[in-house]
Motif scaffolding. Structure first.
Motif, PDB file in Angstrom:
ATOM      1  N   LEU A 144       0.851  -1.234  -0.137  1.00  0.00           N
ATOM      2  CA  LEU A 144       0.120  -0.130  -0.014  1.00  0.00           C
ATOM      3  C   LEU A 144       0.798   1.268   0.193  1.00  0.00           C
ATOM      4  CD1 LEU A 144      -3.104   1.270   0.694  1.00  0.00           C
ATOM      5  CD2 LEU A 144      -2.374   1.477   2.947  1.00  0.00           C
ATOM      6  N   LYS A 145       1.761   1.154   0.839  1.00  0.00           N
ATOM      7  CA  LYS A 145       2.711   2.495   0.917  1.00  0.00           C
ATOM      8  C   LYS A 145       3.475   2.601  -0.009  1.00  0.00           C
ATOM      9  CE  LYS A 145       2.404   3.471   6.031  1.00  0.00           C
ATOM     10  NZ  LYS A 145       3.139   3.737   7.382  1.00  0.00           N
ATOM     11  N   ASP A 146       4.244   1.464  -0.588  1.00  0.00           N
ATOM     12  CA  ASP A 146       5.210   1.546  -1.810  1.00  0.00           C
ATOM     13  C   ASP A 146       4.349   2.102  -3.052  1.00  0.00           C
ATOM     14  OD1 ASP A 146       7.071   0.903  -0.104  1.00  0.00           O
ATOM     15  OD2 ASP A 146       7.696  -0.929  -1.111  1.00  0.00           O
ATOM     16  N   THR A 147       3.126   1.563  -3.173  1.00  0.00           N
ATOM     17  CA  THR A 147       2.545   1.931  -4.423  1.00  0.00           C
ATOM     18  C   THR A 147       1.843   3.322  -4.391  1.00  0.00           C
ATOM     19  OG1 THR A 147       1.906  -0.509  -4.811  1.00  0.00           O
ATOM     20  CG2 THR A 147       0.622   1.355  -6.082  1.00  0.00           C
ATOM     21  N   TRP A 148       1.206   3.645  -3.316  1.00  0.00           N
ATOM     22  CA  TRP A 148       0.608   4.889  -3.096  1.00  0.00           C
ATOM     23  C   TRP A 148       1.277   5.831  -2.191  1.00  0.00           C
ATOM     24  CZ3 TRP A 148      -2.675   4.822  -6.856  1.00  0.00           C
ATOM     25  CH2 TRP A 148      -3.223   3.697  -7.523  1.00  0.00           C
ATOM     26  N   ARG A 149       2.370   6.444  -2.717  1.00  0.00           N
ATOM     27  CA  ARG A 149       3.084   6.988  -1.807  1.00  0.00           C
ATOM     28  C   ARG A 149       2.757   8.276  -1.264  1.00  0.00           C
ATOM     29  NH1 ARG A 149       9.226   5.626  -4.404  1.00  0.00           N
ATOM     30  NH2 ARG A 149       9.085   3.552  -4.540  1.00  0.00           N
ATOM     31  N   ILE A 150       1.579   8.731  -1.442  1.00  0.00           N
ATOM     32  CA  ILE A 150       1.092   9.943  -0.816  1.00  0.00           C
ATOM     33  C   ILE A 150       1.093   9.530   0.803  1.00  0.00           C
ATOM     34  CG2 ILE A 150      -1.260   9.227  -0.934  1.00  0.00           C
ATOM     35  CD1 ILE A 150      -2.074  12.511  -1.229  1.00  0.00           C
ATOM     36  N   VAL A 151       0.720   8.188   1.240  1.00  0.00           N
ATOM     37  CA  VAL A 151       0.836   7.711   2.575  1.00  0.00           C
ATOM     38  C   VAL A 151       1.940   7.145   3.156  1.00  0.00           C
ATOM     39  CG1 VAL A 151      -1.864   7.449   2.558  1.00  0.00           C
ATOM     40  CG2 VAL A 151      -0.304   5.494   1.773  1.00  0.00           C
ATOM     41  N   GLN A 152       2.948   7.366   2.177  1.00  0.00           N
ATOM     42  CA  GLN A 152       4.463   6.596   2.848  1.00  0.00           C
ATOM     43  C   GLN A 152       5.190   7.412   3.561  1.00  0.00           C
ATOM     44  OE1 GLN A 152       7.863   6.049  -0.217  1.00  0.00           O
ATOM     45  NE2 GLN A 152       7.527   3.723   0.175  1.00  0.00           N
ATOM     46  N   GLY A 153       5.535   8.590   3.304  1.00  0.00           N
ATOM     47  CA  GLY A 153       6.343   9.651   3.799  1.00  0.00           C
ATOM     48  C   GLY A 153       5.836  10.133   4.815  1.00  0.00           C
ATOM     49  N   GLU A 154       6.145  11.615   5.114  1.00  0.00           N
ATOM     50  CA  GLU A 154       5.725  12.482   6.156  1.00  0.00           C
ATOM     51  C   GLU A 154       4.888  13.414   5.490  1.00  0.00           C
ATOM     52  OE1 GLU A 154       7.359  14.250  10.287  1.00  0.00           O
ATOM     53  OE2 GLU A 154       8.556  14.703   8.369  1.00  0.00           O
ATOM     54  N   MET A 155       3.581  13.565   5.522  1.00  0.00           N
ATOM     55  CA  MET A 155       2.752  14.190   4.750  1.00  0.00           C
ATOM     56  C   MET A 155       2.729  15.662   5.675  1.00  0.00           C
ATOM     57  SD  MET A 155      -0.654  11.908   4.028  1.00  0.00           S
ATOM     58  CE  MET A 155      -1.237  13.217   2.916  1.00  0.00           C
ATOM     59  N   TRP A 156       3.038  16.833   4.605  1.00  0.00           N
ATOM     60  CA  TRP A 156       3.154  18.181   5.042  1.00  0.00           C
ATOM     61  C   TRP A 156       1.787  18.850   5.401  1.00  0.00           C
ATOM     62  CZ3 TRP A 156       6.640  21.321   7.082  1.00  0.00           C
ATOM     63  CH2 TRP A 156       6.132  22.520   6.976  1.00  0.00           C
ATOM     64  N   ARG A 157       1.455  18.830   6.825  1.00  0.00           N
ATOM     65  CA  ARG A 157       0.294  19.367   7.286  1.00  0.00           C
ATOM     66  C   ARG A 157      -0.921  19.172   6.646  1.00  0.00           C
ATOM     67  NH1 ARG A 157       2.551  25.465   9.271  1.00  0.00           N
ATOM     68  NH2 ARG A 157       4.520  24.743  10.566  1.00  0.00           N
ATOM     69  N   PRO A 158      -1.310  18.014   6.555  1.00  0.00           N
ATOM     70  CA  PRO A 158      -2.689  17.460   5.771  1.00  0.00           C
ATOM     71  C   PRO A 158      -3.780  18.099   6.486  1.00  0.00           C
ATOM     72  CG  PRO A 158      -1.616  15.813   7.050  1.00  0.00           C
ATOM     73  CD  PRO A 158      -0.763  16.839   7.246  1.00  0.00           C
ATOM     74  N   ASP A 159      -4.634  18.095   5.728  1.00  0.00           N
ATOM     75  CA  ASP A 159      -6.101  18.458   6.343  1.00  0.00           C
ATOM     76  C   ASP A 159      -6.660  17.221   6.907  1.00  0.00           C
ATOM     77  OD1 ASP A 159      -9.001  18.629   6.716  1.00  0.00           O
ATOM     78  OD2 ASP A 159      -9.083  19.743   4.984  1.00  0.00           O
ATOM     79  N   LYS A 160      -6.712  17.050   8.413  1.00  0.00           N
ATOM     80  CA  LYS A 160      -6.807  16.207   9.152  1.00  0.00           C
ATOM     81  C   LYS A 160      -8.270  15.517   9.028  1.00  0.00           C
ATOM     82  CE  LYS A 160      -5.796  18.214  13.209  1.00  0.00           C
ATOM     83  NZ  LYS A 160      -5.295  19.491  12.585  1.00  0.00           N
ATOM     84  N   HIS A 161      -9.097  16.152   8.479  1.00  0.00           N
ATOM     85  CA  HIS A 161     -10.457  15.565   8.047  1.00  0.00           C
ATOM     86  C   HIS A 161     -10.652  15.000   6.728  1.00  0.00           C
ATOM     87  CE1 HIS A 161     -12.049  17.876  11.796  1.00  0.00           C
ATOM     88  NE2 HIS A 161     -11.643  18.654  11.302  1.00  0.00           N
ATOM     89  N   ARG A 162      -9.802  15.445   5.714  1.00  0.00           N
ATOM     90  CA  ARG A 162      -9.837  15.020   4.214  1.00  0.00           C
ATOM     91  C   ARG A 162      -8.878  13.629   4.425  1.00  0.00           C
ATOM     92  NH1 ARG A 162     -10.000  19.190  -0.393  1.00  0.00           N
ATOM     93  NH2 ARG A 162     -12.086  19.968   0.010  1.00  0.00           N
ATOM     94  N   LEU A 163      -7.781  13.666   5.230  1.00  0.00           N
ATOM     95  CA  LEU A 163      -6.783  12.538   5.272  1.00  0.00           C
ATOM     96  C   LEU A 163      -7.513  11.123   5.338  1.00  0.00           C
ATOM     97  CD1 LEU A 163      -3.801  11.557   4.982  1.00  0.00           C
ATOM     98  CD2 LEU A 163      -3.601  12.172   7.233  1.00  0.00           C
ATOM     99  N   PRO A 164      -8.139  10.801   6.275  1.00  0.00           N
ATOM    100  CA  PRO A 164      -8.715   9.776   6.267  1.00  0.00           C
ATOM    101  C   PRO A 164      -9.425   9.035   4.938  1.00  0.00           C
ATOM    102  CG  PRO A 164      -9.306  10.795   8.384  1.00  0.00           C
ATOM    103  CD  PRO A 164      -8.901  11.843   7.173  1.00  0.00           C
ATOM    104  N   ARG A 165     -10.188  10.126   4.500  1.00  0.00           N
ATOM    105  CA  ARG A 165     -10.951   9.669   3.093  1.00  0.00           C
ATOM    106  C   ARG A 165     -10.016   9.503   1.905  1.00  0.00           C
ATOM    107  NH1 ARG A 165     -15.313  14.346   2.702  1.00  0.00           N
ATOM    108  NH2 ARG A 165     -16.041  12.984   0.971  1.00  0.00           N
ATOM    109  N   ILE A 166      -8.840  10.244   2.029  1.00  0.00           N
ATOM    110  CA  ILE A 166      -7.472   9.860   1.070  1.00  0.00           C
ATOM    111  C   ILE A 166      -7.152   8.570   1.252  1.00  0.00           C
ATOM    112  CG2 ILE A 166      -5.315  10.275   0.372  1.00  0.00           C
ATOM    113  CD1 ILE A 166      -6.121  13.366   0.890  1.00  0.00           C
TER     114      ILE A 166
END
Length: 392
Positions: A308-330
């Motif tokens: 999951l993390k190697d393919t969808w790298r948006i969730v692999q590293g340290e996300m820069w100040r994400p919207d905490k309400h939108r992140l679970p849906r991503i």
């Protein structure tokens, strides 16, 4: 604070008139081989310097067949709202264009600015397209993430788990990973500090033997331990009420039956339906052998989270100040896409080199709760069965 599931269902009124945007192009235009040629010619920046851009799979890490299927899933919702998404040169973006931009954002994890430069569009356009895609996937892709609905499907899962290292009647493996976030130092954000003093959000997943996610929970802050996330999950509540893992037990001998269960690591409590490894320095050789079989089975979930993390790298590293309400849906949509690649038997995934750890730098959590008596009986029964010491 409850978990933000990200799977909100939105129903469009049956008689509501849907206005379609100019992005709605003909099937012939979308499905023709000309689309990728035209789109790749518009790629600029780092992507354009590689000869590999001529190969679709090198940019999107999925096959063209899978890409076309994803487009077919989201097309209706992507064109339902009027939009004027265009490149900086004024070219109207087709559905394929929009899906390509959104997938590249999720696959690469690169910033809106960087992708805007590569794709020749404003960063706000990349952001809006990505979010519209996430909403459409929530609406149209949820059937790819579900608990087995038939006895035949569940029996197939049990059979494949048993072939790994012999565990009978096993229905899944549970594991947890952290989606790390770069957040400002603020007391309001301390709830997201996990045991490693990193800001993170938790993803709990139950996985089948083909690394497909069967149940997920996300949105809880990193400060919550694995056992507490499980306790507050819908899956746990269904199990406690007898509505999940409630299939017929199997006979291991005339006097011993084994109910349906899942397996998890030491971070989880030993429960009547959740089997964890033996703990402590005084475990026997036979108990140690059981732990090895248990560990080999659990590896399925670890590999799933790595992929999951190697393919969808948006969730692999340290996300820069994400919207905490939108992140679970991503996160949810990345899990849906992960399952789609498995369901589509996407060969590109088989060619990917994977890392080995999905939570690098994190120590193994250990649940301090006392063992459940029924869980202990079930684990001992499985242990004796696997070591050939189960008597009739």
């Amino acid at each position: 604070m409850g978990p933000i599931r990200g799977s909100r269902k939105r129903r469009r009124p049956a008689n509501k008139k849907v206005e379609r945007s100019s992005a709605s192009s003909s099937p012939e235009e979308e499905e023709s081989g000309e689309w990728w040629h035209d789109f790749s010619n518009r790629i600029s920046g780092p992507l354009s310097s590689s000869r590999e851009t001529e190969k679709f799979e090198s940019v999107f890490k999925i096959s063209r067949k899978t890409f076309d299927y994803i487009c077919s899933l989201v097309k209706e919702d992507m064109v339902a709202k009027p939009s004027n998404f265009t490149t900086t040169g004024g070219k109207v973006l087709s559905v394929n264009d929009q899906v390509a931009v959104a997938l590249r954002r999720l696959i690469s994890g690169k910033s809106f600015v960087s992708l805007g430069v590569s794709f020749g569009m404003n960063k706000s356009t990349v952001s809006q397209i990505t979010w519209r895609f996430v909403e459409a996937m929530e609406e149209r892709g949820l059937h790819h993430l579900r608990w087995p609905s038939t006895e035949t499907e569940m029996q197939n899962i049990k059979s494949k788990f048993e072939k790994i290292r012999g565990l009978p009647n096993c229905c899944g493996v549970i594991d947890t990973t952290h989606i790390m976030m770069c957040m400002p130092s603020d007391p309001a954000n301390d709830i997201y500090l996990d045991q490693e003093k990193k800001h993170s959000m938790v993803l709990q997943a139950i996985v089948d033997p083909e690394m497909r996610f069967r149940d997920i929970v996300t949105g809880w802050p990193g400060s919550m331990c694995e056992s507490l996330v499980l306790k507050n999950s819908g899956f746990s509540k269904l199990c406690e009420r007898g509505h999940r893992l409630n299939g017929a037990p199997i006979d291991l001998s005339e006097a011993s039956k084994v109910r349906e269960y899942i397996v998890g690591d030491a971070g989880y409590p030993l429960l009547p339906w959740l089997i964890t490894p033996y703990q402590g320095k005084g475990i026997s050789v036979m108990e140690s052998e059981f732990n090895k079989r248990h560990f080999a089975t659990r590896m399925v979930a670890q590999r799933a989270l790595v992929r999951l993390k190697d393919t969808w790298r948006i969730v692999q590293g340290e996300m820069w100040r994400p919207d905490k309400h939108r992140l679970p849906r991503i996160i949810l949509v990345c899990c849906l896409l992960h399952n789609i690649l498995i369901d589509m038997e996407d060969e590109v995934q088989d060619e990917m080199a994977l890392s080995h750890i999905h939570d690098s730098g994190y120590k193994q959590q250990v649940c301090k709760a006392s063992d459940d008596d029924d869980g202990a009986v079930l684990r001992d029964t499985l242990h004796r069965y696997l070591t050939g010491r189960l008597t009739s």
